[in-house]
Design a protein around this motif. Structure first.
Motif, PDB file in Angstrom:
ATOM      1  N   GLY B 115      45.197  36.835  48.307  1.00  0.00           N
ATOM      2  CA  GLY B 115      43.971  36.674  49.083  1.00  0.00           C
ATOM      3  C   GLY B 115      44.094  35.531  50.058  1.00  0.00           C
ATOM      4  N   PRO B 116      43.060  35.122  50.761  1.00  0.00           N
ATOM      5  CA  PRO B 116      41.691  35.628  50.650  1.00  0.00           C
ATOM      6  C   PRO B 116      41.489  37.030  51.210  1.00  0.00           C
ATOM      7  N   GLN B 117      42.472  37.516  51.965  1.00  0.00           N
ATOM      8  CA  GLN B 117      42.283  38.871  52.506  1.00  0.00           C
ATOM      9  C   GLN B 117      43.075  39.847  51.651  1.00  0.00           C
ATOM     10  N   THR B 121      40.574  41.261  45.644  1.00  0.00           N
ATOM     11  CA  THR B 121      39.881  40.018  45.357  1.00  0.00           C
ATOM     12  C   THR B 121      38.369  40.142  45.556  1.00  0.00           C
ATOM     13  N   HIS B 122      37.906  41.330  45.897  1.00  0.00           N
ATOM     14  CA  HIS B 122      36.474  41.610  45.944  1.00  0.00           C
ATOM     15  C   HIS B 122      35.735  40.633  46.841  1.00  0.00           C
ATOM     16  N   MET B 222      39.300  51.325  41.559  1.00  0.00           N
ATOM     17  CA  MET B 222      40.131  51.244  42.762  1.00  0.00           C
ATOM     18  C   MET B 222      41.296  50.283  42.536  1.00  0.00           C
ATOM     19  N   ASP B 223      41.003  49.155  41.876  1.00  0.00           N
ATOM     20  CA  ASP B 223      42.067  48.196  41.606  1.00  0.00           C
ATOM     21  C   ASP B 223      43.137  48.784  40.702  1.00  0.00           C
ATOM     22  N   ILE B 478      45.756  41.713  38.808  1.00  0.00           N
ATOM     23  CA  ILE B 478      44.762  42.455  39.579  1.00  0.00           C
ATOM     24  C   ILE B 478      43.694  43.020  38.651  1.00  0.00           C
ATOM     25  N   ALA B 479      44.147  43.599  37.538  1.00  0.00           N
ATOM     26  CA  ALA B 479      43.188  44.158  36.591  1.00  0.00           C
ATOM     27  C   ALA B 479      42.306  43.065  36.005  1.00  0.00           C
TER      28      ALA B 479
END
Lengths: 182, 493
Positions: B115-117, B121-122, B222-223, B478-479
């Protein structure tokens, strides 16, 4: 028990006020406490801050729900118990006891010229972000905090935005004839 | 809630002795950023060698230790300091602050930014990860990219306008934000609400919990590469948002729950709308079970991943599904009931292991409990006013303004000046979908809050991330991040 003549002393809407903690905790015996809207508030001196919170933790308040700072610069005449001298800053800690199902609020007076408070990190690791936030937005330093850096503002930001003497940003008016910033 | 739990916490062993074996050289803050982590067995050369380490992808843009300023070093290394686990101390011979992690061999570590992009990371959460191969050692969430100074803004808005401000914080559960705000202001005012207002609030809050949890299930899917789940989740959420639009006029940021009650009564036929929604979603939850719960790939990716125990979760002030998945049956709706939650029948869902799968299961079953609550609300909804009939707090009906001079004055005064609660301080907390959402208001007796502070559950829960991630694989990170369910609008405020 609770002095019913004080406005707001009783629990809101007639609910039963919880039993004062000062009655059972020796550490709180000589610390001024008050009730407001059913919440017990403990006003403790900075020197005894960690000791009082530690005693509360031992008494079942195992989670620190919330920690924040308040800048009373323009509201110095707030109501406080007689024994408490109001300072510019205040650290407000809300502790939660799961077994008692209640909160207790600890308020610590912090003078403006020495805005330093011991950290609660070693009692409650969960205050880490909250203390960083208080440092970032109010400039109150928590000694022995493991990472006393800004958290919300950029690292190179100047000033502490939630202080009352920190100006609110204004958008300059673009008209030529405008008499300057309003 | 048993007393044993408290005892366990009080006796948990990760808490360092006060002053005992703590290093006096610990980066104190009163003397500036301090000498971070230069202590212990790891020498300066060793550190430099570590940070010079290159990967096959080339230099990771970490400057030499000598060239990095102290604040940056603190950020890069700080996470170990903030891992209050026995394990963290045990595997870290250098003590707090050491860069090498003896448990993981030769110390060839790499720091990457997530992240941040990054879609997982929602929002704009940035997590710095220290990797040993594919294993995450330290990690540190870096927040603030979405900071808009809402707490400062609130000091310039009246109590009436405040709800419009706070509803934008946790944009997945705006009605819960408004609820916490309204409860705090009403506590300050010491007003009692009509029963119908309370029950409408409960209905909207629970529907919002459902929409937030299915939205979480969607992004979590999705993740974990289940786009079907994403479509499912958005589909269910849309039904609820349509009902919100019908009731409040807006799909999000409703400004519907206001101090003194709610903005408008429920629309005609709301019972049917709500019943259709919850019946449909109740059936769809079984589809989720078929799609994910029993699916081997999903279970492989979530079971035993990102475990947090009850003691640590409590110490880290974690709340909501994270805490309950760890086995602590703490839900403010049940434990310190607000609104009329003591009059409805529902269960608090708890997990046993505290892993990512438990957090998934807790949320999914909380949707079922919310559906139970919604059905009871439909059944028991009392009649009467939907707001306090105190014209200093709530506006008169629109039609009265045309007839009554007094109503016009009240309306004008309320929207230009608002009301002035007595001076004092209150803290009101509710169980939002993410955990304990608290609002602390300081009033100086004027029409604007002197200080408004939010205890955002996402903000606090993010502290658990280094503990959850430690020792897991990057793919699992990620999960795990997804299972924490942070909403960055509320983290940064």
């Amino acid at each position: 028990m609770v002095d019913e003549s004080v406005p707001g002393a009783a629990a809101p809407l007639g609910g039963a006020a919880p039993r004062p903690l000062a009655a059972e905790l020796a550490e709180l015996a000589d610390v001024p406490t008050a009730f407001f809207r059913g919440d017990e508030v403990v006003f403790c001196a900075r020197e005894r801050y960690v000791a009082v919170v530690s005693a509360l933790k031992d008494a079942g308040f195992v989670t620190c729900s919330d920690l924040c700072a308040v800048d009373y610069l323009t509201h110095m005449d707030r109501a406080l118990p007689p024994a408490v001298v109001g300072e510019r800053f205040e650290i407000v800690v809300n502790l939660l006891s799961h077994s008692r199902r209640r909160y207790v609020r600890v308020r610590v007076q912090v003078p403006a010229d020495d805005a330093v408070v011991p950290t609660l990190f070693y009692l409650y690791p969960g205050v880490e972000n909250m203390e960083r936030e208080a440092y970032d937005l109010f400039g109150i330093v928590f000694t022995d905090h493991p990472d006393m850096t800004r958290i919300l503002m950029p690292q190179d930001w100047e000033g502490h935005p939630l202080r009352k003497d920190y100006g609110v940003g204004r958008v300059p008016v673009q008209f030529k004839e405008a008499p300057g910033p309003r | 809630m048993s007393d044993e739990m408290d005892t366990r916490v009080a006796g948990s062993s990760w808490i360092p002795d006060a002053g005992g074996d703590r290093d006096p050289e610990r980066p104190g803050t009163s003397d500036g950023a301090g000498s971070a982590g230069e202590d212990g067995d790891v020498g300066e050369e060793e550190l430099e060698r570590l940070f010079e380490a290159e990967t096959s992808e080339g230099d990771q843009e970490l400057a030499l230790v000598g060239e990095t300023d102290e604040i940056e070093l603190l950020i890069e290394r700080g996470a170990v300091l903030r891992l209050p686990e026995d394990a963290a101390v045990a595997v870290d011979p250098a003590g707090a602050g050491g860069a090498a992690d003896a448990h993981f061999g030769d110390g060839e570590t790499m720091i990457i930014n997530l992240g941040p992009q990054h879609p997982s990371t929602h929002g704009v959460l940035r997590v710095m990860l220290e990797l040993q191969g594919e294993t995450v050692l330290r990690s540190k969430p870096v927040v603030g990219y979405l900071h808009t100074g809402m707490e400062k803004t609130a000091e310039e808005l009246t109590y009436v306008q405040g709800a419009t401000n706070v509803t934008r914080m946790d944009y997945l559960s705006p009605l819960n934000n408004e609820l916490a705000w309204s409860l705090a202001v009403e506590k300050l005012l010491d007003v009692e609400l009509p029963a119908r207002a309370t029950w409408i609030r409960m209905l909207m809050s629970e529907l919002n919990r459902i929409s937030s949890h299915v939205m979480w299930a969607a992004t979590n899917g999705m993740d974990l590469a289940s786009t079907t789940m994403m479509i499912f989740g958005f589909r269910e959420r849309e039904m609820i948002l349509s009902f919100f639009e019908k009731t409040t006029g807006l799909r999000m940021n409703h400004n519907y729950i206001r101090p003194g009650g709610v903005a408008a009564d429920l629309p005609d036929g709301w019972e049917d709308d709500v019943s259709v929604i919850v019946d449909t979603i109740a059936g769809r939850l079984d589809e989720y079970d078929e799609l994910l719960t029993g699916q081997p790939i999903f279970r492989e990716r979530t079971e035993g991943v990102g475990i947090i125990g009850p003691d640590l979760a409590l110490a880290m002030s974690a709340t909501g599904p994270i805490l309950r998945a760890a086995g602590v049956p703490w839900d403010l709706r049940k434990s310190i009931p607000y609104l009329a939650y003591d009059e409805v029948d529902f269960d608090v869902i708890v997990g046993t292991v505290g892993d990512t799968f438990d957090r998934y299961a807790v949320r999914l079953n909380e949707v079922r409990e919310s559906i139970r609550i919604v059905r009871q609300v439909v059944e028991k909804m009392p009649g009467g006013d939907y707001k306090v009939q105190d014209k200093k707090i709530t506006p008169p009906p629109r039609a009265r303004i045309d007839e009554s001079m007094e109503a016009l004055i009240h309306h004008f005064k309320l929207y230009t000046r608002g009301f002035e609660p007595p001076a004092g301080e209150v803290y009101a907390s509710i169980e939002s979908p993410r955990g304990e959402l608290g609002c602390y208001i300081v009033s100086n007796g004027s029409n604007k809050p002197y200080r408004m502070h939010w205890r955002g559950p996402s903000f606090v829960n993010l502290q658990s991330v280094p503990a959850l991630l430690r020792g897991s694989l990057l793919a699992d990170a990620i999960a795990i991040l997804s299972s924490v369910d942070p909403v960055l609008g509320e983290v940064d405020r």
